[in-house]
Design a protein around this motif. Sequence first.
Motif, mmCIF file in Angstrom:
data_model
loop_
_atom_site.group_PDB
_atom_site.id
_atom_site.type_symbol
_atom_site.label_atom_id
_atom_site.label_comp_id
_atom_site.label_asym_id
_atom_site.label_seq_id
_atom_site.Cartn_x
_atom_site.Cartn_y
_atom_site.Cartn_z
ATOM 1 N N ARG A 78 1.099 -1.008 -0.012
ATOM 2 C CA ARG A 78 0.055 -0.178 -0.050
ATOM 3 C C ARG A 78 0.978 1.230 0.174
ATOM 4 N NH1 ARG A 78 -3.978 -1.814 4.811
ATOM 5 N NH2 ARG A 78 -5.023 -3.706 4.110
ATOM 6 N N ARG A 79 0.416 2.264 -0.874
ATOM 7 C CA ARG A 79 1.401 3.350 -0.951
ATOM 8 C C ARG A 79 0.560 4.599 -0.421
ATOM 9 N NH1 ARG A 79 3.457 5.188 -6.558
ATOM 10 N NH2 ARG A 79 1.420 5.385 -7.026
ATOM 11 N N PRO A 80 0.925 5.093 1.027
ATOM 12 C CA PRO A 80 0.208 6.159 1.384
ATOM 13 C C PRO A 80 0.742 7.742 0.775
ATOM 14 C CG PRO A 80 1.859 5.678 3.008
ATOM 15 C CD PRO A 80 1.966 4.701 1.692
ATOM 16 N N GLU A 81 0.157 8.624 1.278
ATOM 17 C CA GLU A 81 0.851 9.848 1.060
ATOM 18 C C GLU A 81 1.669 10.077 2.155
ATOM 19 O OE1 GLU A 81 -1.612 13.272 0.768
ATOM 20 O OE2 GLU A 81 -3.064 12.236 -0.584
ATOM 21 N N PRO A 82 2.977 10.854 1.572
ATOM 22 C CA PRO A 82 4.059 11.017 2.844
ATOM 23 C C PRO A 82 3.623 11.689 3.810
ATOM 24 C CG PRO A 82 4.533 12.051 0.768
ATOM 25 C CD PRO A 82 3.176 11.022 0.342
ATOM 26 N N GLN A 83 3.987 11.517 5.181
ATOM 27 C CA GLN A 83 3.807 12.465 6.163
ATOM 28 C C GLN A 83 4.985 12.795 6.848
ATOM 29 O OE1 GLN A 83 0.718 10.788 8.735
ATOM 30 N NE2 GLN A 83 1.172 12.224 10.518
ATOM 31 N N PRO A 84 5.244 14.314 7.198
ATOM 32 C CA PRO A 84 6.706 14.601 7.795
ATOM 33 C C PRO A 84 6.616 14.416 9.030
ATOM 34 C CG PRO A 84 4.903 16.574 7.339
ATOM 35 C CD PRO A 84 4.342 15.363 6.574
ATOM 36 N N SER A 85 7.737 14.231 9.496
ATOM 37 C CA SER A 85 8.026 14.083 10.789
ATOM 38 C C SER A 85 7.454 15.221 11.690
ATOM 39 C CB SER A 85 9.636 13.769 11.080
ATOM 40 O OG SER A 85 10.001 12.695 10.745
ATOM 41 N N ARG A 86 7.219 15.032 13.229
ATOM 42 C CA ARG A 86 6.706 16.230 13.879
ATOM 43 C C ARG A 86 7.923 16.865 13.943
ATOM 44 N NH1 ARG A 86 4.263 15.296 19.888
ATOM 45 N NH2 ARG A 86 4.265 17.349 20.506
ATOM 46 N N TRP A 87 9.179 16.389 14.170
ATOM 47 C CA TRP A 87 10.487 17.214 14.386
ATOM 48 C C TRP A 87 11.417 17.057 13.269
ATOM 49 C CZ3 TRP A 87 8.207 14.172 18.389
ATOM 50 C CH2 TRP A 87 7.741 14.673 19.416
ATOM 51 N N GLN A 88 11.637 18.020 12.580
ATOM 52 C CA GLN A 88 12.339 17.563 11.071
ATOM 53 C C GLN A 88 13.579 18.017 11.024
ATOM 54 O OE1 GLN A 88 9.635 19.064 7.898
ATOM 55 N NE2 GLN A 88 7.887 19.162 9.097
ATOM 56 N N GLN A 89 14.399 18.104 12.174
ATOM 57 C CA GLN A 89 15.792 18.316 12.120
ATOM 58 C C GLN A 89 16.413 17.127 11.288
ATOM 59 O OE1 GLN A 89 13.957 19.025 14.717
ATOM 60 N NE2 GLN A 89 14.870 20.605 15.925
ATOM 61 N N SER A 90 17.501 17.468 10.324
ATOM 62 C CA SER A 90 17.965 16.567 9.470
ATOM 63 C C SER A 90 18.527 15.234 10.195
ATOM 64 C CB SER A 90 19.064 17.331 8.460
ATOM 65 O OG SER A 90 20.055 17.688 9.262
ATOM 66 N N ASN A 91 19.127 15.487 11.444
ATOM 67 C CA ASN A 91 19.810 14.295 12.011
ATOM 68 C C ASN A 91 19.026 13.611 13.141
ATOM 69 O OD1 ASN A 91 19.747 16.312 13.811
ATOM 70 N ND2 ASN A 91 22.011 16.253 13.949
ATOM 71 N N ARG A 92 17.711 14.064 13.069
ATOM 72 C CA ARG A 92 16.771 13.205 13.731
ATOM 73 C C ARG A 92 16.096 11.992 13.167
ATOM 74 N NH1 ARG A 92 13.591 16.821 18.358
ATOM 75 N NH2 ARG A 92 14.905 18.656 18.668
#
Length: 848
Positions: free
Chosen positions: A674-688
Amino acid sequence: MAPGDERRDAAPPARPFPPRRAMSWREPGGFEERLVANFRAEWGERAPVVRLARLLAPATRIEPLLLRNARLHFLPGSGCEIESLLWFSRLVAARGNRDIVFHAGVSRLLANTLQHDAALFEAAIDFIERHTSHWPPEDRLEQTMRLATLRPPADAPERRQDDSLRNGLRDMLQLVADEGDEKRRVRLARSIRQTLATIGSDRLLPCDELHWLRQYTSVRLGTTAETPADASRPALPLPAWIGESKMEPVRHFRCARLAVTVHYDRSADHLVLHIRETSEAGGAGETIPLPTPLPAELHVDCAGTPARWHVIHGDDRLRLPIGSAATSLPIVLTTIDGSRYRLEARLPDDRSPPLPARLLLSHLPEDREQARAIAGWLRRNGIGSELVEEVVAPSARGSGDEPTPALPILRLWTPAAQRRQQVAAGDLDLPAARSALLRLDPAVDLPQPGYAAEKVIDLRGWQNDQAAAIADDSLRQLNNWLSGADREEPPLQADKIDDEVARLFAELDDPATTPPQRLAIGDRLAEIGDPRPGVGVREFVVDEEAAAGDKAVDEAAVLLAELQEAATIPPRRLAIGDRLAEIRDPRRGVGLDSRGVPEIDWVEIPGGEFLYQKGEKRSLPTFYMARYPLTNAQFQAFIDAGAYGDVSQGFVEKIKSLLQAKAGQRGDWWRDLRRPEPQPSRWQQSNRPRTNVDWYEALAFTRWLSQQLGYEVRLPTEEEWERAARGRDGREYPWGNSYESGRANINETWDKTGEWTLGQTTAVGIYPHGASPEGVLDLAGNVWEWCLNNSDHSGKSPSNTSDVPGVLRGGSWDLYADYARAVQRIGFLPDNRRDGWGFRLVSSAPMT
């Protein structure tokens, strides 16, 4: 050299201090500097609460009575409300019912300003000493030693101060040796470890007592490689009065055993000491039992080579130059507890005398074998060389005070060196009067302008007898460079240029100078740099981007070193991780490689038998696990490659994706998923860690990355995940059998196992003391991690239409310690996504 004879603090401190001995506490970071600046800006420099904070800064901790008495003594007539203001200020790192503790860098910054007023400074120190005399002995010793680093006695400068510190260290050792209760000895050992972080490094206090304390706490707590140590310090046995019966480890960890073999490398005329971990006593070569797990410190002393300590990780090759013509050389190995082992290295009878080194052959660890082969080829052609393995880890970079090598440096320029120079500019800069690049493959691009190399020599044909003429040409270029025969006329010195410019201008000012002469003067000014505004250019290369990069690298090195300190508290670790994201986190395995593909730092998990769940014995082949969970930056590369197709792409991107798929350049990552829509991380720092991904997205990512890397990567099975997290011995947590506060990002306050809860994810890998036996990080806390199989122990994966839950392991930032145990497992349907769920990768492909 006797303690006290060596001159201290030869290098100027990083920040200006009054002309008294600088404090030996940890350097404050930007986080503490902002705290102090905001505190002063909020209340004003002369505000009573700011003055009170400055007066109490030298104290290791501040009790309510100490706070009250200091206010009444130094600020008579002030209101008691300033006590509350200070107690609940942001300067405080830890707060309890009985005391508060300032951030370490805050204490240093405030005490620095206190030192400007000598009389007030002395009064504050005396006051703190008198009002902490009732403390327990170990706390009182820590306080006394901190104050001693601030205030040398007036009648005897450095020597008396060092004597005071050494006496305090000896008293602390004696205190532990005399203690009969085991639990109290454990607490004392931990207190000693904290104190060592307070008083500073070996260079500030080079004495036997400090080494003994480091050795003692390392053995007792199993933390050999945690504290940076002076590699050249001697291997001192622990004094007998500490008591051998009290040297048993306080934790139930598995001590390592090393197998040691030594052989002669004829190509480079070096001895090679091969040290690897083994589970058996005996076997090939000598075996050495260690008092701690790996990584561990081992002292190596071989005739002709400077004796030094090495950090051993389990498969290390130490190269030992041979400086004599003897047929055998003794090698003495000393462990951290003072145990000594002697080896005898036999040299071949037909060994030719070593050539004097004419150059330093510098290389990266990845090019070690190639460098050894080239050194042998150079030696056979009459050019002696000394191999130098470049230090590229930010935490291991020198202080900048190292002497300039007398020999020229020839750097191997390989794809590995090119990648390193692109990713971390400045890490490869070695000081040398002269340096050149030895390029092994003409297809490898040369470095950016400004890189320290005066010549590039292409080496080809050196391994092929039929191409001997090409190799001879490279050898001729190298000899010409070494002899200086290929040098152009040396440039004029700056003072000579200035003298010539003045003479030429004087001629121009002379009306008698003829036009042809003026023409010649103009051309000469162009050659040496016409200094007139708007006319000529005197070339000064100012690479602002590189300068900013160097500054960021230096800051990253400081931040990464601070993460290695056990005393660094979780809120500070959170801030360090976010700052690393801002300045481009340099750690391998956190971001992307030079192609824009996720770079994975693979950790080998040796195969064999291990304990699974409730003690069941199982066996696995060797596999490789990513050191960190997958990060936001790495998953974003998947999205940017058009992996979600028409869900996330615009019209142009759709057309490109269709063309790529038709050309066979893009796989069907979502086959049967199943392919959903991408959902961003709540915390979007690059190294988290990348969160809010379901099982299907994680699986599609592994298919995509497998094609990019050229070998299979996948999600771990539960067996693989648990083997990596629990080791072979089936421990409860990656570090041992009990939860220890500050080793993982969880909610410790929930079940009162500690005082820390951050309420969010953190950058991956900022809890290095929570590593697994093989060095994998974040296996406890931060984010739950999807596994490959179903939750019913069937070993099968969830299907596209399955209602069977998938499995997550490891606990997360919002749950308590019991969920972070390595045996815990939870099951959810594979299309679930949350802000505490992520994933990491494994591979069964052999890593080279």
